[in-house]
Design a protein around this motif. Structure first.
Motif, PDB file in Angstrom:
ATOM      1  N   LYS A 174       0.752   2.798 -12.102  1.00 12.67           N
ATOM      2  CA  LYS A 174       0.181   2.788 -13.446  1.00 12.67           C
ATOM      3  C   LYS A 174       1.233   2.475 -14.504  1.00 12.67           C
ATOM      4  N   ALA A 175       2.469   2.933 -14.288  1.00 11.29           N
ATOM      5  CA  ALA A 175       3.538   2.589 -15.221  1.00 11.29           C
ATOM      6  C   ALA A 175       3.790   1.082 -15.209  1.00 11.29           C
ATOM      7  N   PRO A 197       2.194  10.179  -6.281  1.00 13.66           N
ATOM      8  CA  PRO A 197       3.440   9.618  -6.818  1.00 13.66           C
ATOM      9  C   PRO A 197       3.427   8.088  -6.832  1.00 13.66           C
ATOM     10  N   TRP A 198       2.890   7.495  -5.786  1.00 12.63           N
ATOM     11  CA  TRP A 198       2.776   6.032  -5.734  1.00 12.63           C
ATOM     12  C   TRP A 198       1.874   5.538  -6.856  1.00 12.63           C
ATOM     13  N   LEU A 199       0.758   6.206  -7.053  1.00 16.40           N
ATOM     14  CA  LEU A 199      -0.184   5.810  -8.107  1.00 16.40           C
ATOM     15  C   LEU A 199       0.457   5.918  -9.483  1.00 16.40           C
ATOM     16  N   THR A 210       0.840  -1.187   0.000  1.00 18.25           N
ATOM     17  CA  THR A 210       0.000   0.000   0.000  1.00 18.25           C
ATOM     18  C   THR A 210       0.882   1.246   0.000  1.00 18.25           C
ATOM     19  N   PRO A 211       0.349   2.382  -0.387  1.00 17.97           N
ATOM     20  CA  PRO A 211       1.151   3.610  -0.438  1.00 17.97           C
ATOM     21  C   PRO A 211       1.726   3.961   0.929  1.00 17.97           C
ATOM     22  N   SER A 240     -14.531   4.489  -4.633  1.00 14.21           N
ATOM     23  CA  SER A 240     -13.737   4.149  -3.462  1.00 14.21           C
ATOM     24  C   SER A 240     -12.268   4.235  -3.844  1.00 14.21           C
ATOM     25  N   ALA A 241     -11.409   4.387  -2.843  1.00 10.78           N
ATOM     26  CA  ALA A 241      -9.963   4.347  -3.076  1.00 10.78           C
ATOM     27  C   ALA A 241      -9.419   2.928  -3.061  1.00 10.78           C
ATOM     28  N   THR A 242     -10.274   1.964  -2.823  1.00 13.07           N
ATOM     29  CA  THR A 242      -9.800   0.604  -2.540  1.00 13.07           C
ATOM     30  C   THR A 242      -9.083  -0.059  -3.699  1.00 13.07           C
ATOM     31  N   LYS A 243      -9.562   0.110  -4.926  1.00 15.16           N
ATOM     32  CA  LYS A 243      -8.939  -0.578  -6.063  1.00 15.16           C
ATOM     33  C   LYS A 243      -7.608   0.054  -6.446  1.00 15.16           C
ATOM     34  N   ALA A 244      -7.586   1.352  -6.649  1.00 13.83           N
ATOM     35  CA  ALA A 244      -6.375   2.006  -7.146  1.00 13.83           C
ATOM     36  C   ALA A 244      -5.253   2.035  -6.120  1.00 13.83           C
TER      37      ALA A 244
END
Length: 406
Positions: A293-294, A287-289, A41-42, A233-237
């Motif tokens: 995604k990359a 930044p974590w996201l 997790t972030p 929700s923030a749960t998936k990303a």
């Protein structure tokens, strides 16, 4: 890019925890089914949770002023998607399945029709069926080399079916489609003409690829916002599904009034931990996201190359969002009655069963499987190599041994 926690995964850690994705499997089976990520997790989320625990702050939730989850949701919709949710119309729930169940009960009656694109998220189909409503499937079909749907005659069909609600999953699960402005506009016109309540599940909106742009359904205009329940929700990303926190922005006045008339504790509420985790994800973890995604984009390319390299045809369109790939294995050397079960037996890989994504409808998705590619490159290559080895006659050299060039 320094991937850090995205470069490798620890299978022992994953198997040793309480998560169903790995914990429910035999020790030699690789997990590629439940829509959780194999990553952590972030840092901001972990820090926020740790601070609460260190303060021993695990009592009943209380905030002065507006709930910070609602503030974070409204700010995120504005900054990322150009939509300003109406103030005072957002409620907090535990997850999107709860949101759907609640909204079905407060906006439709038993026997009413509920339209939804199929294939789709299996718990949604199960929820509609268990509630005594009728599923009106909107088939996802091949449209010019991509997944789409046919809007022709849709209004008339839904009128005949006594449709009272449209459940829109956008980005779509499992196909990964991001519906265009034109597609959404056609659904908005039908919804207005039939006076439908629209429940728009936008939980994968943060996980779009390339130049894809997510458009909140409620942002299409005043009428759309007034009839739309936006659930997210923030749960998936941000990989915090177990924290159990979701939001629903309720546009329809009749639904809002019905919800407001219920007892205060009827719906329950997420914990302090789930709230601070959600706020940290939405406000401190970009930044974590971006690194995530990359990584997902690279993995999506690996699957695309893998399908092209197979000695048999696999129908697969690279998803425009999500970390899920939807594959037709009808030409593969697997049991066509249940390809996922056959692959678990012979390849020791757990995939999602295609048939589940069209349950309770006449649409047949038995030949499909869904692959979760939110994992490290090496683990994904292992998964794909095992599948190839089990679906070729004679078994080919594992694809993971081949070089991947990007």
């Amino acid at each position: 890019m320094s991937g850090g926690q995205f470069d490798t995964i620890n299978r022992e850690r994953l198997r040793g925890g309480h998560g169903v994705k790995w914990g429910a499997l035999q020790s030699d089976v690789l997990a590629s089914w439940v829509a959780d990520m194999d990553f952590g997790t972030p840092p901001a989320v972990r820090n926020a949770i740790s601070e609460v625990v260190e303060r021993h702050d695990l009592g009943y939730p209380f905030w002065r002023g507006e709930d910070p989850v609602i503030e974070a949701f409204e700010a995120r919709m504005n900054s990322l998607h150009g939509w300003n949710p109406s103030p005072g119309r957002t409620r907090i729930y535990t997850d999107l399945i709860q949101v759907l169940q609640v909204m079905i009960e407060h906006s439709t009656a038993p026997g009413d029709g509920i339209a939804i694109h199929v294939p789709t998220y299996p718990p949604f189909l199960a929820t509609i069926e268990r509630s005594g409503r009728r599923i009106i499937p909107l088939p996802m079909v091949d449209v010019g080399g991509s997944w789409g749907f046919d809007p022709e005659g849709l209004t008339g069909r839904l009128r005949q079916e006594n449709c009272r609600m449209l459940v829109l999953v956008n980005p779509q699960n499992p196909t990964g489609r991001v519906f265009t402005a034109g597609e959404l506009a056609s659904l908005a016109r039908t919804s207005e003409e039939l006076d439908l309540v629209v429940l728009s599940d936008e939980i994968h909106a943060d996980l779009t690829f390339d130049d894809q742009r997510h458009i909140p359904f409620a942002s299409l205009g005043k009428d759309a916002e007034s009839r739309t329940i936006t659930a997210t929700s923030a749960t998936k990303a941000f990989n915090i599904a177990g924290m159990r926190c979701a939001v629903a922005h309720v546009g329809p006045q009749s639904v809002w009034d019905a919800l407001d008339s219920e007892p205060l504790d009827y719906f329950g509420q997420p914990s302090i931990l789930s709230r601070v985790a959600t706020v940290a994800a939405w406000t401190q973890s970009e930044p974590w996201l971006a690194q995530l995604k990359a990584t997902l984009s690279a993995n999506r390319q690996i699957i695309r190359l893998w399908t092209h390299d197979l000695p048999y045809e696999v129908k697969h369109y690279a998803p425009e969002a999500t970390y899920l790939a939807w594959l037709d294995l009808s030409s593969a050397g697997v049991d066509q009655g249940d390809p996922a079960a056959d692959l678990e037996l012979r390849a020791r890989v757990r995939l999602s069963q295609g048939a589940e994504f069209s349950q309770h409808t006449a649409i047949d998705t038995t030949a499909f499987v869904r692959i979760n590619f939110a994992t490290s490159k090496s683990n994904l290559l292992d998964i794909l190599g095992r599948i190839r080895g089990a679906t070729t006659r004679p078994a080919a050299r594992a694809w993971s041994e081949k070089s991947c060039v990007f």
